[in-house]
Design a protein around this motif. Structure first.
Motif, mmCIF file in Angstrom:
data_model
loop_
_atom_site.group_PDB
_atom_site.id
_atom_site.type_symbol
_atom_site.label_atom_id
_atom_site.label_comp_id
_atom_site.label_asym_id
_atom_site.label_seq_id
_atom_site.Cartn_x
_atom_site.Cartn_y
_atom_site.Cartn_z
ATOM 1 N N GLU A 254 0.829 -1.205 0.000
ATOM 2 C CA GLU A 254 0.000 0.000 0.000
ATOM 3 C C GLU A 254 0.863 1.255 0.000
ATOM 4 N N SER A 255 1.943 1.251 0.775
ATOM 5 C CA SER A 255 2.842 2.411 0.815
ATOM 6 C C SER A 255 3.488 2.645 -0.538
ATOM 7 N N THR A 256 3.889 1.563 -1.189
ATOM 8 C CA THR A 256 4.518 1.685 -2.504
ATOM 9 C C THR A 256 3.525 2.199 -3.538
ATOM 10 N N LEU A 257 2.314 1.667 -3.517
ATOM 11 C CA LEU A 257 1.309 2.136 -4.465
ATOM 12 C C LEU A 257 0.991 3.614 -4.239
ATOM 13 N N ARG A 258 0.852 4.019 -2.986
ATOM 14 C CA ARG A 258 0.583 5.427 -2.691
ATOM 15 C C ARG A 258 1.727 6.321 -3.171
ATOM 16 N N ALA A 259 2.963 5.855 -2.976
ATOM 17 C CA ALA A 259 4.115 6.659 -3.392
ATOM 18 C C ALA A 259 4.143 6.850 -4.903
ATOM 19 N N LEU A 260 3.881 5.790 -5.652
ATOM 20 C CA LEU A 260 3.919 5.884 -7.112
ATOM 21 C C LEU A 260 2.736 6.699 -7.633
ATOM 22 N N ALA A 261 1.568 6.517 -7.011
ATOM 23 C CA ALA A 261 0.404 7.314 -7.427
ATOM 24 C C ALA A 261 0.620 8.784 -7.114
ATOM 25 N N SER A 262 1.207 9.089 -5.962
ATOM 26 C CA SER A 262 1.485 10.489 -5.614
ATOM 27 C C SER A 262 2.461 11.119 -6.596
ATOM 28 N N ALA A 263 3.441 10.319 -7.033
ATOM 29 C CA ALA A 263 4.413 10.834 -7.998
ATOM 30 C C ALA A 263 3.767 11.157 -9.332
ATOM 31 N N ARG A 264 2.609 10.548 -9.582
ATOM 32 C CA ARG A 264 1.821 10.885 -10.770
ATOM 33 C C ARG A 264 0.898 12.080 -10.531
ATOM 34 N N ARG A 265 1.113 12.733 -9.404
ATOM 35 C CA ARG A 265 0.324 13.907 -9.008
ATOM 36 C C ARG A 265 -1.145 13.559 -8.721
ATOM 37 N N THR A 266 -1.378 12.371 -8.196
ATOM 38 C CA THR A 266 -2.714 11.998 -7.753
ATOM 39 C C THR A 266 -3.048 12.762 -6.489
ATOM 40 N N PRO A 267 -4.178 13.461 -6.427
ATOM 41 C CA PRO A 267 -4.554 14.176 -5.197
ATOM 42 C C PRO A 267 -4.636 13.223 -4.011
#
Length: 362
Positions: A254-267
Motif C-alpha cells: 500500500e505504501s509503494t502504491l501510494r508513493a507511485l500514485a502520488s508521484a503521478r500527481r494523484t490528489p
C-alpha cells in the motif's frame, strides 16, 4: 452510481496503474527527467537536481540512448543550475544538448556477453503460464544465485552484480517473469507486486535443482525481493533456499502504491481509492508489514540492502524486519540511494557486504 462517484472510481483505477502497470524498462514516476546541457571529454553537464547530485555510478537513459555516469565533479566549471558528472561511457546512441534523460540503476544493457563479456546460455524455465526466458551464467559452485528484478526494471538490472558473482564462481540464473518482454503475459495484464509472480521464482528454483544446484541463494530487488520472501515462506522446495539477498524490498504494497500514485500527481484524497482499486483488480489483501515480510517464517540468513532515501519502498519496514529477526537478518544501510539503486550509491561497499554474506556458501 453518480457521475461524480463513477469519475472518482475511474480516477482511483488510473492512479493504481502507476504500480500495477509499471512498464518494465521504463522509469518509475518518482524519477525526474533531466536535460543534457553539454558533454566534454569524460564529462557531462546535467540539470541541477537532487537526482543529478546523487553519489555513485548510474546508467543514464533516454529515448534511443544509454550511457554510464560516475560521481559529481565539484571542481569542474558549471553554472548555478547545472551539475557536472564523470561520463564513463556511451553504450548506445549519442548524447546531444537538449536531450531529456533520467538516471537508472541499470549500468549495463544487452545480455551478459555483450555487456560483460560473460559466456551464458539463453534458457527457458517452465512456468505455470508458459516458458520463462532466463540467462544462465555458469560457475563452478553447486550453490546457484537466482536473480529477480523488480518494478520498472528488466533482467538487465541484475547485471550490475553479475560480474562480481561470476568472479566468486557462483552459477547465476537471471530470470524474466510474467509480464516481462518474452515472458507470458498474466491474464489480467497487471503486476501483482510479487503476490502471484513468486510462483515464477518457484519454477526457477525447481529448474536450478533439476540442473545441478544443491541449494540456491535468491537475490531480489524491489518486488523481486518480495517474491524471494514469498518463495522462502510458501515454496514446496523452500528447503533448497540457503539464503536471501534483498535490495529495496517492497514489504508494504500500500505504501509503494501510494508513493507511485502520488508521484503521478494523484490528489491525496484519491489515494485511498487507488488502494481499493488495486485490491479489487488484483485480489491483494489489505497489507501489514509483518504479513508481507513473513518475518516469523524466515529460517535462512538474509542480507538486506536498503536506506532512508528510498521514496518508493519505505525502509522503516526493512528496519522492522531486521529488528524482529536480528539473528537472521543483517541490514546494510545505504544512504542517498533511490529505490533499487543501493549498489549504485557505493558499488565497492555493497560488493564487500555481499562477499562477506556469501562466503559461507562458497
Amino acid at each position: 452510481m453518480t457521475v461524480a462517484g463513477a469519475a472518482a472510481v475511474a480516477a482511483g483505477r488510473f492512479a493504481s496503474d502507476a504500480a500495477l502497470k509499471a512498464p518494465p524498462g521504463r522509469p518509475l514516476p518518482t524519477e525526474p527527467r533531466l536535460t543534457v546541457h553539454g558533454t566534454a571529454a569524460g564529462q557531462i553537464v546535467l540539470t541541477r537536481d537532487l537526482a543529478s547530485l546523487r553519489p555513485g555510478t548510474y546508467g543514464l537513459a533516454g529515448d534511443g540512448l544509454h550511457a554510464v555516469v560516475g560521481p559529481v565533479l565539484e571542481s569542474a566549471p558549471h553554472t548555478a543550475d547545472t551539475v557536472v558528472r564523470r561520463l564513463h561511457r556511451v553504450t548506445h546512441g549519442t548524447l546531444e544538448p537538449g536531450d531529456k534523460v533520467w538516471l537508472t540503476p541499470n549500468a549495463y544493457i544487452g545480455d551478459p556477453h555483450a555487456a560483460l563479456g560473460l559466456e551464458h546460455a539463453d534458457v527457458d524455465v517452465p512456468g505455470e503460464l508458459g516458458a520463462l526466458p532466463a540467462w544462465f551464467v555458469p560457475g563452478a559452485r553447486d550453490t546457484w544465485v537466482i536473480t529477480v528484478h523488480g518494478l520498472g526494471a528488466t533482467r538487465e538490472h541484475p547485471m550490475n552484480v553479475m560480474g562480481f558473482l561470476h568472479r566468486q564462481r557462483f552459477p547465476v540464473l537471471d530470470l524474466a517473469y510474467r509480464g516481462d518482454l518474452g515472458a507470458p503475459r498474466p491474464a489480467d495484464g497487471l503486476n501483482h507486486l510479487g503476490e502471484s509472480e513468486w510462483r515464477d521464482l518457484d519454477a526457477a528454483i525447481r529448474y536450478a535443482t533439476r540442473y545441478g544446484a544443491r541449494r540456491v541463494v535468491v537475490y531480489g530487488w524491489s518486488t523481486g525481493a518480495t517474491m524471494a520472501l514469498r518463495a522462502a515462506a510458501h515454496s514446496a522446495v523452500r528447503d533448497r533456499i540457503a539464503g536471501l539477498v534483498l535490495d529495496s524490498p517492497v514489504l508494504h504494497w500500500e505504501s509503494t502504491l501510494r508513493a507511485l500514485a502520488s508521484a503521478r500527481r494523484t490528489p491525496g484524497a484519491l489515494l485511498p481509492l487507488a488502494v481499493r482499486a488495486a485490491q479489487g483488480r488484483t485480489g491483494l489483501l489489505g497489507d501489514h508489514a509483518d504479513d508481507a515480510a513473513q518475518a516469523g517464517r524466515l529460517d535462512v540468513p538474509v542480507l538486506l540492502f536498503h536506506g532512508p532515501d528510498d521514496t518508493v519502498a519505505p525502509w522503516v519496514f526493512s528496519r522492522r524486519l531486521a529488528a524482529r529477526r536480528p539473528g537472521l537478518v543483517a541490514l546494510h544501510t545505504v544512504p542517498q540511494a533511490p529505490h533499487g539503486a543501493m549498489w549504485n550509491a557505493d558499488p565497492e561497499a555493497y560488493e564487500e557486504a555481499l562477499r562477506r554474506f556469501l562466503t559461507p556458501f562458497m
